[in-house]
Write an enzyme that holds these catalytic residues in place. Structure first.
Site, PDB file in Angstrom:
ATOM      1  N   ALA A 174      32.306  23.891  46.885  1.00 51.23           N
ATOM      2  CA  ALA A 174      31.566  23.973  45.627  1.00 51.23           C
ATOM      3  C   ALA A 174      31.360  25.417  45.204  1.00 51.23           C
ATOM      4  CB  ALA A 174      30.220  23.247  45.749  1.00 51.23           C
ATOM      5  N   GLY A 175      32.378  26.261  45.447  1.00 56.12           N
ATOM      6  CA  GLY A 175      32.382  27.605  44.894  1.00 56.12           C
ATOM      7  C   GLY A 175      32.915  27.569  43.471  1.00 56.12           C
ATOM      8  N   PHE A 230      39.399  49.011  36.207  1.00 56.54           N
ATOM      9  CA  PHE A 230      39.510  48.501  37.578  1.00 56.54           C
ATOM     10  C   PHE A 230      40.843  48.930  38.160  1.00 56.54           C
ATOM     11  CE2 PHE A 230      37.651  45.319  40.507  1.00 56.54           C
ATOM     12  CZ  PHE A 230      36.312  45.487  40.174  1.00 56.54           C
ATOM     13  N   GLN A 270      44.299  41.136  52.212  1.00 59.16           N
ATOM     14  CA  GLN A 270      43.876  42.352  51.512  1.00 59.16           C
ATOM     15  C   GLN A 270      42.676  42.994  52.204  1.00 59.16           C
ATOM     16  OE1 GLN A 270      41.883  42.402  47.387  1.00 59.16           O
ATOM     17  NE2 GLN A 270      43.980  43.088  46.993  1.00 59.16           N
ATOM     18  N   HIS A 298      39.768  45.496  51.506  1.00 58.69           N
ATOM     19  CA  HIS A 298      39.071  46.154  50.406  1.00 58.69           C
ATOM     20  C   HIS A 298      38.750  47.581  50.840  1.00 58.69           C
ATOM     21  CE1 HIS A 298      36.292  47.064  47.200  1.00 58.69           C
ATOM     22  NE2 HIS A 298      36.566  45.898  46.619  1.00 58.69           N
ATOM     23  N   LEU A 309      30.512  44.455  51.325  1.00 56.24           N
ATOM     24  CA  LEU A 309      31.344  44.929  50.224  1.00 56.24           C
ATOM     25  C   LEU A 309      30.574  45.820  49.257  1.00 56.24           C
ATOM     26  CD1 LEU A 309      33.971  44.754  48.509  1.00 56.24           C
ATOM     27  CD2 LEU A 309      32.980  42.717  47.440  1.00 56.24           C
ATOM     28  N   GLU A 359      34.641  47.300  43.762  1.00 57.40           N
ATOM     29  CA  GLU A 359      35.577  48.224  43.121  1.00 57.40           C
ATOM     30  C   GLU A 359      35.034  48.688  41.775  1.00 57.40           C
ATOM     31  OE1 GLU A 359      40.145  47.651  41.724  1.00 57.40           O
ATOM     32  OE2 GLU A 359      39.638  47.139  43.793  1.00 57.40           O
ATOM     33  N   ARG A 388      44.285  48.032  45.522  1.00 60.32           N
ATOM     34  CA  ARG A 388      43.520  48.066  46.761  1.00 60.32           C
ATOM     35  C   ARG A 388      44.366  48.372  47.995  1.00 60.32           C
ATOM     36  NH1 ARG A 388      39.607  42.854  45.469  1.00 60.32           N
ATOM     37  NH2 ARG A 388      38.359  43.922  43.871  1.00 60.32           N
ATOM     38  N   HIS A 401      39.164  41.419  53.297  1.00 63.92           N
ATOM     39  CA  HIS A 401      38.438  40.944  52.124  1.00 63.92           C
ATOM     40  C   HIS A 401      38.980  39.639  51.550  1.00 63.92           C
ATOM     41  CE1 HIS A 401      36.114  41.210  48.443  1.00 63.92           C
ATOM     42  NE2 HIS A 401      37.208  41.293  47.683  1.00 63.92           N
ATOM     43  N   GLU A 445      40.811  30.514  46.473  1.00 68.41           N
ATOM     44  CA  GLU A 445      41.380  31.369  47.512  1.00 68.41           C
ATOM     45  C   GLU A 445      42.120  30.588  48.591  1.00 68.41           C
ATOM     46  OE1 GLU A 445      40.075  35.089  50.446  1.00 68.41           O
ATOM     47  OE2 GLU A 445      38.617  34.230  49.049  1.00 68.41           O
ATOM     48  N   ARG A 481      46.600  41.282  45.857  1.00 60.85           N
ATOM     49  CA  ARG A 481      45.885  40.825  44.653  1.00 60.85           C
ATOM     50  C   ARG A 481      45.333  42.000  43.867  1.00 60.85           C
ATOM     51  NH1 ARG A 481      40.648  40.102  43.497  1.00 60.85           N
ATOM     52  NH2 ARG A 481      39.874  40.057  45.653  1.00 60.85           N
ATOM     53  N   SER A 499      40.794  37.426  41.204  1.00 54.83           N
ATOM     54  CA  SER A 499      40.329  36.289  42.005  1.00 54.83           C
ATOM     55  C   SER A 499      39.402  35.403  41.181  1.00 54.83           C
ATOM     56  CB  SER A 499      39.627  36.766  43.276  1.00 54.83           C
ATOM     57  OG  SER A 499      38.530  37.603  42.961  1.00 54.83           O
ATOM     58  N   LEU A 500      38.453  36.007  40.463  1.00 58.26           N
ATOM     59  CA  LEU A 500      37.572  35.207  39.614  1.00 58.26           C
ATOM     60  C   LEU A 500      38.346  34.570  38.472  1.00 58.26           C
ATOM     61  CD1 LEU A 500      34.271  37.315  39.431  1.00 58.26           C
ATOM     62  CD2 LEU A 500      34.813  35.372  40.908  1.00 58.26           C
TER      63      LEU A 500
END
Length: 601
Positions: free
Chosen positions: A20-21, A124, A245, A247, A257, A260, A291, A358, A391, A402, A407-408
């Site tokens: 449930a992310g 970014f 990856q 980070h 974290l 970035e 990254r 990450h 993910e 990535r 990712s979002l």
């Protein structure tokens, strides 16, 4: 009391979502709004899912603050992937990006705003205009709490749409029938210890990453690769698992974290000589290179003796020049993390940082509709009834590395896409398919092995050994000898997993049982990673191997990348611990292909 078929409770739903992310919630919203009965399972309360930890932003070529369009985003994503991303999926994602972000805004997402009311966008890493010529502002941000804001927004919409949440449940195994279709899952209700069969017309895996196979990780403790383990045990090969990856800016010694977005707002990286060293490695993008590039540069500085601190084992990230007002407006969580985890005031002093694991680029192979696929040697074959997003999946928009904030975007685009496809699939389905009598046998065997064990190894001892081996043999820089040794170690650890024992065999809220079941997933991911990494004889993206480095001006093998032999996806099969491969799709949907070239920044 042992588990048996007699005490399994059975329930039916149109769709079962595991996780449930952000991706699970976006898909669930599409399904609930279509009137389907949806069961959303989560080990934690939905707003504690790991999407909440995403800080920097979500990418979309809105062009609110600088010239941008989806073609530039498409190019940056392919280049960032080191040409291992599938260009059809990348085009689909980048073209859909503005639509899903504006849609999220209409859901109530509290983005930061420009004076004219449009969404604030920050630069970014690896985001450029005009195909790499200059940085661009593409990351749509809510301060440094973008994932937190997104997760709460999507959860609120799901509550309004009456999605059924099964909170603090753990899915254990997929149920497949004799045709190979997925017809449900087995799951444990943690509060009671009761076992369930949840029958469904479609199952969606949205379980997030598996960063807890490493000792130093930005991932939450829940990120144990549950969906990947379920898929691997059900006979579905995992794709591109060698690519993890790092980070660049995890807090040294803590792994927490630092987004970035810090560098997007103007933070700079310094070595022990006070030098902004990224100007040497990436003259154009400097600290905003992708990254993998920044992480290797930092590691190189440390290895060459220019690290900071008494042991010269970290780099400094400087933000104080931005001013306290800007930091508190744009990076409030980073200031808090600096105090709590690094004991520094970032408005006055630099923060010690090191590259920290990450994100996994690989996962369960899917198409752009979220359908899980297998490769028959010629083409993809859909696994009926099974979907994966976020993910844990590998639609291969990230390739070997990535791009930050994708990712979002990935979870929004493919969560929605999978939801729309599942609605069509379920509406044409008819009654539930029959569930085989032995559908829960694997789960019963796993649970009863734990409950009937008299002696053996504790789960956390094995989990600790997995993490130590992965940290040592699959780091930022790798060697062939190290990976080969790591493969032997992980294979040996695999032999011990079957001997895990429980001291406490109670049913109610037995977290030791949950941790033991998680080890079954950790070992699948670790073995997939080490086996795949040891077999890839090149450098590409996050997979950097000393043995295969080449001069940067070698057009045939730029920085050790071997396009002639290794422009292909890895597929790891759990049952045989063996590898096969399938080609990268270099053909976009509507535009011209971006041919491979040397990555410079």
């Amino acid at each position: 009391m042992s588990y048996s078929k007699a005490n399994i409770t059975k329930r039916k739903f149109d769709v079962v979502i595991v996780g449930a992310g952000g991706s699970g919630l976006r898909a669930a919203l599409e399904l609930s709004r279509a009137g389907l009965s949806v069961a959303s399972l989560s080990k934690v309360f939905p707003t504690r899912s790991h999407t909440v930890a995403a800080q920097g932003g979500v990418s979309a070529s809105l062009g609110n603050m600088s010239e941008d369009n989806w073609h530039y985003h498409f190019y940056d994503t392919i280049k960032g992937s080191d040409w291992l991303g599938d260009q059809d999926a990348i085009e689909f994602m980048c073209r859909e990006a503005p639509n899903v972000v504006i849609e999220l805004e209409h859901f109530g997402m509290p983005f930061d705003r420009n004076p004219d009311g449009t969404i604030y966008q920050r630069p970014f890493g690896g985001h450029t205009a005009n195909y790499g010529e200059k940085p661009v502002q593409r990351a749509c941000a809510a301060a440094d709490r973008t994932g937190h804001a997104m997760l709460h927004t999507l959860y609120q919409q799901n509550v309004a749409s009456k999605t059924n949440f099964f909170v603090e449940w753990m899915a254990l195994d997929l149920i497949r029938n004799t045709q190979g279709d997925v017809v449900g899952v087995t799951a444990l209700e943690l509060e009671t210890g009761d076992l369930y069969e949840l029958h469904a017309k479609a199952v969606l895996l949205a379980t997030g990453g598996a960063g807890r196979i490493f000792a130093a990780s930005t991932n939450a403790f829940i990120n144990t690769g549950d969906g990947l383990g379920m898929a691997a045990r059900a006979g579905i090969p995992l794709q591109d698992m060698e690519f993890w990856q790092f980070h660049p800016t995890g807090v040294a010694g803590a792994g927490v974290l630092l987004t970035e977005g810090c560098r997007g707002e103007g933070a700079i990286l310094l070595n022990s000589e006070g030098e902004r060293f990224m100007e040497r490695y990436a003259p154009t993008l400097k600290d905003l290179a992708p990254r993998d590039f920044v992480s290797r540069s930092m590691d190189q500085e440390i290895k060459e003796g220019r690290g900071c601190g008494p042991n010269k084992d970290y780099i400094l990230m400087k933000l104080d020049h931005l001013g306290a007002d800007t930091i508190r407006k744009r990076l409030p969580s980073v200031e808090e993390i600096g105090h709590n985890f690094a004991n520094v005031d970032i408005t006055k002093e630099p923060t010690p940082v090191v590259p920290t694991i990450h994100y996994q680029m690989g996962g369960i192979p899917t198409n752009i509709n979220g359908q899980v696929v297998t490769w028959d040697g010629q083409q993809n074959r859909v696994v009926n009834g099974l979907y994966a997003v976020g993910e844990c999946s590998c639609v291969s928009v990230h390739g070997a590395n990535r791009l930050g904030t994708n990712s979002l975007l990935d979870l929004l685009v493919f969560g929605k896409s999978a939801g729309k496809h599942i609605v069509q699939f379920v509406n044409g389905f008819g009654d539930h398919a029959a569930v085989p009598a032995d559908g829960s046998d694997r789960t019963l065997a796993r649970l009863n092995q734990l409950d009937e064990s008299k002696e053996g190894t504790y789960a956390q001892d094995i989990a600790g050994d997995i993490r130590a081996a992965m940290q040592q043999h699959a780091g930022v820089f790798r060697t062939q000898k190290g990976m080969d040794e790591g493969t032997v170690k992980i294979n040996a650890i695999r032999e011990r997993v079957g001997s895990v024992t429980l001291k406490d065999k109670s049913k109610v809220w037995n977290t030791a049982r949950m941790e033991a079941l998680e080890v079954d997933n950790l070992i699948e991911v670790a073995q997939a990673t080490m086996t795949s990494a040891a077999a890839r004889k090149e450098c590409r993206g996050a997979h950097t191997v000393y043995d295969y480095e080449r001069p940067a001006d070698d057009a045939e093998c730029p920085l050790g990348r071997n396009d002639k032999e290794w422009m292909k996806h890895t597929l790891w099969d759990s049952a045989s611990n063996s590898l096969s491969y399938k080609p990268v799709n270099l053909k976009p949907l509507t535009v011209e292909s971006v041919p491979p070239k040397v990555r410079t920044f």
